[in-house]
Motif scaffolding. Structure first.
Motif, PDB file in Angstrom:
ATOM      1  N   VAL A  35       0.843  -1.200   0.000  1.00 35.06           N
ATOM      2  CA  VAL A  35       0.000   0.000   0.000  1.00 35.06           C
ATOM      3  C   VAL A  35       0.877   1.249   0.000  1.00 35.06           C
ATOM      4  N   GLU A  36       1.899   1.262   0.832  1.00 33.34           N
ATOM      5  CA  GLU A  36       2.795   2.426   0.892  1.00 33.34           C
ATOM      6  C   GLU A  36       3.469   2.681  -0.448  1.00 33.34           C
ATOM      7  N   ARG A  37       3.918   1.610  -1.107  1.00 33.95           N
ATOM      8  CA  ARG A  37       4.594   1.769  -2.399  1.00 33.95           C
ATOM      9  C   ARG A  37       3.642   2.254  -3.493  1.00 33.95           C
ATOM     10  N   ALA A  38       2.382   1.855  -3.426  1.00 32.16           N
ATOM     11  CA  ALA A  38       1.420   2.203  -4.472  1.00 32.16           C
ATOM     12  C   ALA A  38       0.644   3.485  -4.183  1.00 32.16           C
ATOM     13  N   ALA A  39       0.744   3.996  -2.971  1.00 37.99           N
ATOM     14  CA  ALA A  39      -0.087   5.134  -2.562  1.00 37.99           C
ATOM     15  C   ALA A  39       0.060   6.337  -3.482  1.00 37.99           C
ATOM     16  N   HIS A  40       1.269   6.691  -3.850  1.00 40.22           N
ATOM     17  CA  HIS A  40       1.469   7.871  -4.699  1.00 40.22           C
ATOM     18  C   HIS A  40       0.721   7.725  -6.022  1.00 40.22           C
ATOM     19  N   GLU A  41       0.781   6.542  -6.606  1.00 40.44           N
ATOM     20  CA  GLU A  41       0.139   6.290  -7.890  1.00 40.44           C
ATOM     21  C   GLU A  41      -1.386   6.214  -7.773  1.00 40.44           C
ATOM     22  N   LEU A  42      -1.891   5.663  -6.663  1.00 41.82           N
ATOM     23  CA  LEU A  42      -3.330   5.433  -6.516  1.00 41.82           C
ATOM     24  C   LEU A  42      -4.068   6.541  -5.767  1.00 41.82           C
ATOM     25  N   LEU A  43      -3.329   7.447  -5.144  1.00 40.54           N
ATOM     26  CA  LEU A  43      -3.951   8.525  -4.371  1.00 40.54           C
ATOM     27  C   LEU A  43      -4.916   9.378  -5.197  1.00 40.54           C
ATOM     28  N   PRO A  44      -4.641   9.686  -6.476  1.00 37.44           N
ATOM     29  CA  PRO A  44      -5.596  10.505  -7.238  1.00 37.44           C
ATOM     30  C   PRO A  44      -7.009   9.927  -7.297  1.00 37.44           C
ATOM     31  N   LEU A  45      -7.155   8.624  -7.137  1.00 40.62           N
ATOM     32  CA  LEU A  45      -8.489   8.020  -7.157  1.00 40.62           C
ATOM     33  C   LEU A  45      -9.328   8.446  -5.951  1.00 40.62           C
ATOM     34  N   ALA A  46      -8.688   9.000  -4.927  1.00 35.98           N
ATOM     35  CA  ALA A  46      -9.421   9.485  -3.746  1.00 35.98           C
ATOM     36  C   ALA A  46     -10.336  10.653  -4.106  1.00 35.98           C
ATOM     37  N   ALA A  47     -10.128  11.268  -5.275  1.00 32.33           N
ATOM     38  CA  ALA A  47     -10.973  12.377  -5.718  1.00 32.33           C
ATOM     39  C   ALA A  47     -12.294  11.896  -6.313  1.00 32.33           C
ATOM     40  N   ALA A  48     -12.519  10.584  -6.353  1.00 38.52           N
ATOM     41  CA  ALA A  48     -13.766  10.045  -6.907  1.00 38.52           C
ATOM     42  C   ALA A  48     -14.964  10.605  -6.154  1.00 38.52           C
ATOM     43  N   ASP A  49     -16.083  10.714  -6.853  1.00 36.86           N
ATOM     44  CA  ASP A  49     -17.306  11.221  -6.234  1.00 36.86           C
ATOM     45  C   ASP A  49     -17.798  10.291  -5.129  1.00 36.86           C
ATOM     46  N   LEU A  50     -17.650   8.978  -5.358  1.00 39.53           N
ATOM     47  CA  LEU A  50     -18.083   7.970  -4.385  1.00 39.53           C
ATOM     48  C   LEU A  50     -16.953   6.972  -4.196  1.00 39.53           C
ATOM     49  N   ARG A  51     -16.724   6.562  -2.938  1.00 40.84           N
ATOM     50  CA  ARG A  51     -15.625   5.640  -2.617  1.00 40.84           C
ATOM     51  C   ARG A  51     -16.182   4.494  -1.764  1.00 40.84           C
TER      52      ARG A  51
END
Length: 197
Positions: A35-51
């Motif tokens: 998770v730590e290694r992938a966080a930078h790449e996957l963090l933009p998905l946190a902007a989704a309207d619904l999670r």
């Protein structure tokens, strides 16, 4: 107007050979490092309207670790494996080899007393079909690899046995777009450069 759902596979909590049916173990140290290694790449998905996320401990932990603050969705739970819950495939094979063979050969078979593969695929597809689709909406869902395989079979309207031919790696992403009953698979460009062996 299109709804876009991006699935993120939960971080692994063990080697593939030690994967358990309906695994309820928490994310282990290796999973947290993923998770730590992938966080930078996957963090933009946190902007989704619904999670959203599956109710499994590792899906919830992955979603939280990526900063998504996801809402648990019971419809995104793993397939109900009845008396095989918590076993590895090897353990189930050692106890009931004929039942495992029947299950792998026939998607409708439920020798373990749980949910059939087509019922599981239908449940996950039903969740997709009931997502809100007001205007352009982005959704992210952290889920177990099995749930993502079920969603892909549903979206592609593929035979249930196709489920066994889909490999979903931890922290991989795949998107689908559309609306109830009319989904398409979206393959986006790679976010990172592939490593050379």
């Amino acid at each position: 107007m299109a709804l876009r759902v991006t699935f993120v596979a939960a971080a692994g909590s063990s080697s593939l050979l030690a994967e358990r049916f309906e695994d309820v173990r928490p994310l282990d140290q290796a999973g947290w490092h993923e998770v730590e290694r992938a966080a930078h790449e996957l963090l933009p998905l946190a902007a989704a309207d619904l999670r959203y996320c599956s109710p499994s401990p590792r899906s919830r932990a992955t979603g939280e670790g990526l900063g998504y603050a996801p809402l648990v969705q019971l419809a995104l739970r793993d397939c109900d494996m009845g008396r095989w819950r918590g076993l590895t495939l090897g353990e189930a094979m050692a106890r009931e080899p004929g039942a495992v063979d029947a299950w792998l050969a026939d998607p409708w078979a439920t020798p373990y007393g749980g949910e059939s593969l087509p019922a599981f695929i239908g449940r996950v597809g039903g969740w997709l079909d009931t997502r809100p689709a007001d205007g352009d909406c982005a959704v992210v869902a952290v889920a177990e690899p099995s749930v993502i395989r079920a969603a892909l079979v549903y979206v592609l309207k593929a035979p249930p046995a196709t489920y066994w031919s889909i490999d979903v790696r931890s922290l991989s992403t795949i998107s689908v777009a559309g609306r109830a009953g009319r989904w398409s698979l979206r393959l986006d460009g790679a976010r990172t450069q592939p490593t050379r062996a």
